[in-house]
Design a protein around this motif. Structure first.
Motif, PDB file in Angstrom:
ATOM      1  N   SER A 147      51.898  49.320  34.119  1.00 27.01           N
ATOM      2  CA  SER A 147      51.088  48.161  34.520  1.00 27.01           C
ATOM      3  C   SER A 147      51.908  47.151  35.316  1.00 27.01           C
ATOM      4  O   SER A 147      51.430  46.617  36.324  1.00 27.01           O
ATOM      5  CB  SER A 147      50.477  47.480  33.292  1.00 27.01           C
ATOM      6  N   ARG A 148      53.137  46.890  34.880  1.00 27.54           N
ATOM      7  CA  ARG A 148      53.997  45.951  35.611  1.00 27.54           C
ATOM      8  C   ARG A 148      54.326  46.477  37.008  1.00 27.54           C
ATOM      9  O   ARG A 148      54.262  45.736  37.993  1.00 27.54           O
ATOM     10  CB  ARG A 148      55.286  45.690  34.835  1.00 27.54           C
ATOM     11  N   ALA A 149      54.673  47.758  37.100  1.00 29.46           N
ATOM     12  CA  ALA A 149      55.018  48.357  38.392  1.00 29.46           C
ATOM     13  C   ALA A 149      53.799  48.384  39.308  1.00 29.46           C
ATOM     14  O   ALA A 149      53.910  48.115  40.516  1.00 29.46           O
ATOM     15  CB  ALA A 149      55.568  49.771  38.188  1.00 29.46           C
ATOM     16  N   PHE A 150      52.636  48.686  38.749  1.00 24.87           N
ATOM     17  CA  PHE A 150      51.397  48.734  39.520  1.00 24.87           C
ATOM     18  C   PHE A 150      51.088  47.359  40.094  1.00 24.87           C
ATOM     19  O   PHE A 150      50.764  47.221  41.277  1.00 24.87           O
ATOM     20  CB  PHE A 150      50.248  49.217  38.626  1.00 24.87           C
ATOM     21  N   ARG A 151      51.211  46.343  39.270  1.00 20.01           N
ATOM     22  CA  ARG A 151      50.934  44.974  39.723  1.00 20.01           C
ATOM     23  C   ARG A 151      51.929  44.547  40.800  1.00 20.01           C
ATOM     24  O   ARG A 151      51.551  43.913  41.789  1.00 20.01           O
ATOM     25  CB  ARG A 151      50.964  44.002  38.567  1.00 20.01           C
ATOM     26  N   LYS A 152      53.170  44.904  40.617  1.00 19.32           N
ATOM     27  CA  LYS A 152      54.194  44.543  41.606  1.00 19.32           C
ATOM     28  C   LYS A 152      53.918  45.225  42.949  1.00 19.32           C
ATOM     29  O   LYS A 152      54.082  44.616  44.002  1.00 19.32           O
ATOM     30  CB  LYS A 152      55.578  44.943  41.095  1.00 19.32           C
ATOM     31  N   GLU A 153      53.492  46.474  42.922  1.00 14.73           N
ATOM     32  CA  GLU A 153      53.257  47.239  44.156  1.00 14.73           C
ATOM     33  C   GLU A 153      51.982  46.824  44.869  1.00 14.73           C
ATOM     34  O   GLU A 153      51.948  46.680  46.091  1.00 14.73           O
ATOM     35  CB  GLU A 153      53.216  48.737  43.841  1.00 14.73           C
ATOM     36  N   PHE A 154      50.891  46.651  44.112  1.00 12.65           N
ATOM     37  CA  PHE A 154      49.588  46.439  44.732  1.00 12.65           C
ATOM     38  C   PHE A 154      49.018  45.032  44.548  1.00 12.65           C
ATOM     39  O   PHE A 154      47.964  44.725  45.105  1.00 12.65           O
ATOM     40  CB  PHE A 154      48.578  47.467  44.212  1.00 12.65           C
ATOM     41  N   GLY A 155      49.663  44.199  43.742  1.00 16.16           N
ATOM     42  CA  GLY A 155      49.176  42.835  43.546  1.00 16.16           C
ATOM     43  C   GLY A 155      47.988  42.728  42.602  1.00 16.16           C
ATOM     44  O   GLY A 155      47.372  41.671  42.499  1.00 16.16           O
ATOM     45  N   LEU A 156      47.656  43.816  41.933  1.00 17.30           N
ATOM     46  CA  LEU A 156      46.548  43.861  40.974  1.00 17.30           C
ATOM     47  C   LEU A 156      46.994  44.608  39.735  1.00 17.30           C
ATOM     48  O   LEU A 156      47.839  45.495  39.820  1.00 17.30           O
ATOM     49  CB  LEU A 156      45.358  44.642  41.542  1.00 17.30           C
ATOM     50  N   THR A 157      46.379  44.297  38.603  1.00 15.15           N
ATOM     51  CA  THR A 157      46.626  45.115  37.428  1.00 15.15           C
ATOM     52  C   THR A 157      45.790  46.387  37.572  1.00 15.15           C
ATOM     53  O   THR A 157      44.825  46.415  38.354  1.00 15.15           O
ATOM     54  CB  THR A 157      46.207  44.380  36.134  1.00 15.15           C
ATOM     55  N   PRO A 158      46.117  47.447  36.835  1.00 16.55           N
ATOM     56  CA  PRO A 158      45.292  48.650  36.886  1.00 16.55           C
ATOM     57  C   PRO A 158      43.822  48.374  36.547  1.00 16.55           C
ATOM     58  O   PRO A 158      42.913  48.929  37.171  1.00 16.55           O
ATOM     59  CB  PRO A 158      45.942  49.582  35.865  1.00 16.55           C
ATOM     60  N   THR A 159      43.571  47.492  35.602  1.00 20.88           N
ATOM     61  CA  THR A 159      42.192  47.159  35.231  1.00 20.88           C
ATOM     62  C   THR A 159      41.475  46.475  36.393  1.00 20.88           C
ATOM     63  O   THR A 159      40.324  46.813  36.700  1.00 20.88           O
ATOM     64  CB  THR A 159      42.175  46.234  33.992  1.00 20.88           C
ATOM     65  N   GLU A 160      42.134  45.530  37.029  1.00 15.22           N
ATOM     66  CA  GLU A 160      41.540  44.840  38.180  1.00 15.22           C
ATOM     67  C   GLU A 160      41.259  45.826  39.313  1.00 15.22           C
ATOM     68  O   GLU A 160      40.221  45.740  39.981  1.00 15.22           O
ATOM     69  CB  GLU A 160      42.460  43.725  38.676  1.00 15.22           C
TER      70      GLU A 160
END
Length: 166
Positions: A147-160
């Protein structure tokens, strides 16, 4: 010099303005190529290849697609790392690092993570599978880190990201 593959040739004495234009054009070309290779790695629909770079791109396409295919073959293996790619493509770690960084802007370990996260983004949009399972399926053994890596890469959480895709 140009016939041997130089990007630019300036006769001395050269004009400062001409030099700056050459540099700006070279930097723009490098940025377009980097975007193209990231697109090729799965970031988004492929950007148009600049015509003046077409010959170089054909050779490099094979390389980037090959590395991407290796990562995708071992997508769910969280132990798959840069050393295994080096063995498969017969390159040293430093050569692989330099080549991927030059082509995509990502060093090898971040390139692997980028491909995994891009696949996870696709799965989030296409399936209703729990986010933790998607994390495991894409080679992350810790859903929180995913989740942290996803948010850092795409600017969104996986849920968002999943909500946005619907």
């Amino acid at each position: 010099g140009l016939g041997r593959g130089a990007d630019a040739y300036l006769a001395k004495p050269f004009e400062k303005g001409e030099l700056l234009l050459y540099l700006r054009n070279l930097l723009d070309m490098r940025l377009k190529l980097r975007r193209y290779y990231l697109d090729l790695a799965g970031a988004a629909p492929q950007e148009e290849i600049p015509p003046e770079a077409a010959a170089e791109v054909q050779i490099e396409d094979v390389f980037v697609q090959g590395v991407r295919a290796l990562v995708e073959e071992h997508l769910d293996d969280y132990k798959f790392d840069v050393d295994q790619i080096c063995r498969k493509v017969a390159m040293s770690r430093s050569q692989l690092h330099r080549k991927l960084t030059a082509l995509t802007g990502y060093p090898a370990n971040q390139f692997i993570r980028f491909i995994r996260l891009s696949k996870a983004r696709q799965l989030l949009a296409d399936t209703d599978e729990p986010i933790a399972n998607i994390a495991y399926d894409t080679g992350f053994n810790d859903p929180d880190y995913f989740s942290r890596a996803f948010r850092k890469e795409f600017g969104l959480t996986p849920t968002e990201c999943r909500e946005q895709a619907r």
